[in-house]
Design a protein around this motif. Sequence first.
Motif, PDB file in Angstrom:
ATOM      1  N   ILE A  67     -13.230   9.912  -7.050  1.00 56.73           N
ATOM      2  CA  ILE A  67     -12.848   8.768  -6.021  1.00 56.73           C
ATOM      3  C   ILE A  67     -12.883   7.585  -5.661  1.00 56.73           C
ATOM      4  O   ILE A  67     -12.325   6.948  -5.723  1.00 56.73           O
ATOM      5  N   ALA A  68     -14.268   7.901  -5.803  1.00 56.55           N
ATOM      6  CA  ALA A  68     -14.791   6.159  -5.185  1.00 56.55           C
ATOM      7  C   ALA A  68     -14.521   5.413  -6.240  1.00 56.55           C
ATOM      8  O   ALA A  68     -13.818   4.177  -5.904  1.00 56.55           O
ATOM      9  N   LYS A  69     -14.670   5.733  -7.583  1.00 57.18           N
ATOM     10  CA  LYS A  69     -13.924   4.487  -8.761  1.00 57.18           C
ATOM     11  C   LYS A  69     -12.334   4.268  -8.731  1.00 57.18           C
ATOM     12  O   LYS A  69     -11.810   3.155  -8.552  1.00 57.18           O
ATOM     13  N   TYR A  70     -11.522   5.216  -8.325  1.00 56.97           N
ATOM     14  CA  TYR A  70     -10.893   5.581  -8.330  1.00 56.97           C
ATOM     15  C   TYR A  70     -10.369   4.492  -7.175  1.00 56.97           C
ATOM     16  O   TYR A  70      -8.609   3.931  -7.180  1.00 56.97           O
ATOM     17  N   MET A 111       5.194   0.178   3.451  1.00 59.32           N
ATOM     18  CA  MET A 111       4.049   0.836   4.548  1.00 59.32           C
ATOM     19  C   MET A 111       4.248   1.848   3.895  1.00 59.32           C
ATOM     20  O   MET A 111       2.793   1.941   4.518  1.00 59.32           O
ATOM     21  N   PHE A 112       4.959   3.162   4.683  1.00 59.57           N
ATOM     22  CA  PHE A 112       4.782   4.654   4.745  1.00 59.57           C
ATOM     23  C   PHE A 112       3.875   4.969   3.618  1.00 59.57           C
ATOM     24  O   PHE A 112       3.471   5.733   3.417  1.00 59.57           O
ATOM     25  N   MET A 113       4.557   4.801   2.144  1.00 57.36           N
ATOM     26  CA  MET A 113       3.599   4.765   0.960  1.00 57.36           C
ATOM     27  C   MET A 113       2.756   4.379   1.233  1.00 57.36           C
ATOM     28  O   MET A 113       1.234   5.714   0.732  1.00 57.36           O
ATOM     29  N   MET A 114       1.555   3.138   1.409  1.00 57.88           N
ATOM     30  CA  MET A 114       0.401   3.171   1.295  1.00 57.88           C
ATOM     31  C   MET A 114      -0.120   4.508   2.416  1.00 57.88           C
ATOM     32  O   MET A 114      -1.185   4.783   2.646  1.00 57.88           O
ATOM     33  N   ALA A 115       0.508   4.249   4.220  1.00 60.38           N
ATOM     34  CA  ALA A 115       0.214   5.017   4.751  1.00 60.38           C
ATOM     35  C   ALA A 115      -0.560   6.174   4.370  1.00 60.38           C
ATOM     36  O   ALA A 115      -1.335   6.768   4.528  1.00 60.38           O
ATOM     37  N   ASN A 116      -0.101   7.021   3.879  1.00 57.10           N
ATOM     38  CA  ASN A 116       0.316   8.144   2.819  1.00 57.10           C
ATOM     39  C   ASN A 116      -0.607   8.970   1.934  1.00 57.10           C
ATOM     40  O   ASN A 116      -1.373   9.112   1.662  1.00 57.10           O
ATOM     41  N   LEU A 117      -0.841   7.484   1.261  1.00 53.91           N
ATOM     42  CA  LEU A 117      -1.550   7.125   0.088  1.00 53.91           C
ATOM     43  C   LEU A 117      -3.391   7.612   0.396  1.00 53.91           C
ATOM     44  O   LEU A 117      -4.103   8.113   0.212  1.00 53.91           O
ATOM     45  N   ASN A 118      -3.362   6.938   1.523  1.00 52.65           N
ATOM     46  CA  ASN A 118      -4.360   6.416   2.918  1.00 52.65           C
ATOM     47  C   ASN A 118      -4.857   7.605   3.100  1.00 52.65           C
ATOM     48  O   ASN A 118      -6.079   8.150   3.228  1.00 52.65           O
ATOM     49  N   LYS A 119      -3.873   8.975   4.131  1.00 57.08           N
ATOM     50  CA  LYS A 119      -4.741   9.970   4.182  1.00 57.08           C
ATOM     51  C   LYS A 119      -5.090  10.630   3.273  1.00 57.08           C
ATOM     52  O   LYS A 119      -5.545  11.960   3.258  1.00 57.08           O
ATOM     53  N   LYS A 120      -4.153  10.804   1.607  1.00 54.11           N
ATOM     54  CA  LYS A 120      -4.579  11.562   0.973  1.00 54.11           C
ATOM     55  C   LYS A 120      -6.284  11.786   0.187  1.00 54.11           C
ATOM     56  O   LYS A 120      -6.193  12.093  -0.410  1.00 54.11           O
ATOM     57  N   LEU A 121      -6.069   9.846  -0.267  1.00 50.42           N
ATOM     58  CA  LEU A 121      -7.475  10.388  -0.326  1.00 50.42           C
ATOM     59  C   LEU A 121      -8.275   9.269   0.907  1.00 50.42           C
ATOM     60  O   LEU A 121      -9.813   9.425   0.699  1.00 50.42           O
ATOM     61  N   ASN A 122      -8.481  10.504   2.170  1.00 48.55           N
ATOM     62  CA  ASN A 122      -9.422  10.256   3.328  1.00 48.55           C
ATOM     63  C   ASN A 122      -9.827   8.420   3.275  1.00 48.55           C
ATOM     64  O   ASN A 122     -11.110   8.378   3.295  1.00 48.55           O
ATOM     65  N   GLY A 123      -9.018   7.777   3.109  1.00 49.61           N
ATOM     66  CA  GLY A 123      -9.309   6.119   2.827  1.00 49.61           C
ATOM     67  C   GLY A 123      -9.476   5.390   1.786  1.00 49.61           C
ATOM     68  O   GLY A 123      -9.302   6.425   0.472  1.00 49.61           O
ATOM     69  N   MET A 124      -8.526   3.992   2.093  1.00 51.46           N
ATOM     70  CA  MET A 124      -8.420   3.344   0.524  1.00 51.46           C
ATOM     71  C   MET A 124      -9.157   2.069   0.732  1.00 51.46           C
ATOM     72  O   MET A 124      -8.546   0.901  -0.138  1.00 51.46           O
TER      73      MET A 124
END
Length: 516
Positions: free
Chosen positions: A299-302, A422-435
């Motif tokens: 996840i870190a490198k991802y 912006m919706f997609m970025m917020a969703n992905l940020n949530k899935k990755l527990n922060g990006m």
Amino acid sequence: MSGRKVIKSSVIVMLLIIGGKILALVRDALIAEKFGATYVTDIYNFSLGFVYLLTTISYGLTTTFIPLNSDHIENSSSEKRNKFVNNIINLSAFFTIIITVILIVFSKQIIYLFGHGFTANMNIYSQSVEIIRIMLLSLIFVTLQSVVTGVLQSHKRFYEPAAMALASNMVYIIYLVFLTAKYGMKGFAVATVIGFFVQLAINIPGYRKLGYRYRFVMDIKDSDALSMFKLMVPIVISTSLIQLNLFVNRSFANNIYFGAVTVLDYSNKVSTLAYEVFAIGIAMIVYPTLSELAVKKDIAKYRKALVNSINTIMIIMIPAAVAIGILRHPLINVIFRRGAFSLEASNLTSSALLFYCPAMIAYGIRDILNKAFYSIKDAKTPMVNSFTGIVINVIINFALIKYMKVSGLALATTISAIITTMFMMANLNKKLNGMNMKKLFGGFLKISFSSAVMGACIYAVNYICMNEFSSFMKGSIMSIFASFVAGSAVYFICLHLTGIEEYEYVVKAVKNKISM
């Protein structure tokens, strides 16, 4: 494949893509010169847009075919692999022919529903039905080409697929230069079908060289075929919704005035030029990396690869949006303003282009986010996001079209693209527990500042050039050239001073190559 060969292949592929885009601009300039912004070009752009809406199926076909055929290359005999490919070719062709026949039969209803503005005049209505029926014949060649290019790409052969646009645009240009006066738009519709055939034909020699031969095999119960068509569904829906959004805009434009579809289409093509050359390429390159890291659960490198990719996109797309917005008049003048394409059409196209520019940035980021979701095996989120984008776009279209006409449709597209991204970025940020949103926001501010300084420089250069030359064409050409040189220098200096990590990495890599 060695690193040196990868670089060489990437450069050749990029040159072929850029060559195709240059010829596409020449093609569009010739269409504008020969037909202007009239109902004739509206019919053509409407029909082509409808064909492109349906070719999203072929995109899903290629996307899902490649991993399955790659598996056959690694684990199956050539005979079994050839059987699988022929089965997909025959099944796809069979269903495409059925769909094409149905659409041709109901083409009058298609025009009535989606191109209602053409029905006010019976002569225009009959022409639009005739043109769309001709253009629909392209679908069979698009389907076959999708499978054949999928075969080539699964064998790491990219030159022929990259050259497709180059080849088809040569066909269009030859027709527009030598045959337009005799055969008109109906002949150009036939030339378009021939162009799609040429895209298929240039891939055939490479396909046969790999050992593939055609056999009649049609087994709808084949497990690989069923698996592939099942995987296609969310990708096709997602991509179709994006194309449907463009088609909906054309339908709105069709009811404003004759020429509105053409104005909308030309402004959109110019705004997406940089996006199609660079952003799509970067998204293609980063996808395998994200997929590999997702499988390894690193996840870190991802996160790092994802953030770096988004920042790289912004380094290209933000200054491109600023530059195109400022230079919209000289760009439209140079590309389109000649022959039947009038000053009024040029001004309307330039106005719409201004409101399209911010969408370039959102599109670039959205493509990276889409690849990120696909890499973690989530095809549902991009599909839902695309549907949401259409709903938002239609609502804003109704609100703005009365007051802003075509420019309102462009602005609605931009607002919709920004909101859904912006919706997609917020969703992905949530899935990755922060990006690492802090780094993304910091990069955005630095790139925006550098682009603003560059924009001020370009504005001054453009003002001087357009006032120094009495000929609008000479002034436009000089403005574009001088703005590119001066603007690039200023922008790169600003990037260096602000210390953008991704920019410094590229500069270092180039220096290392030069010193080798």
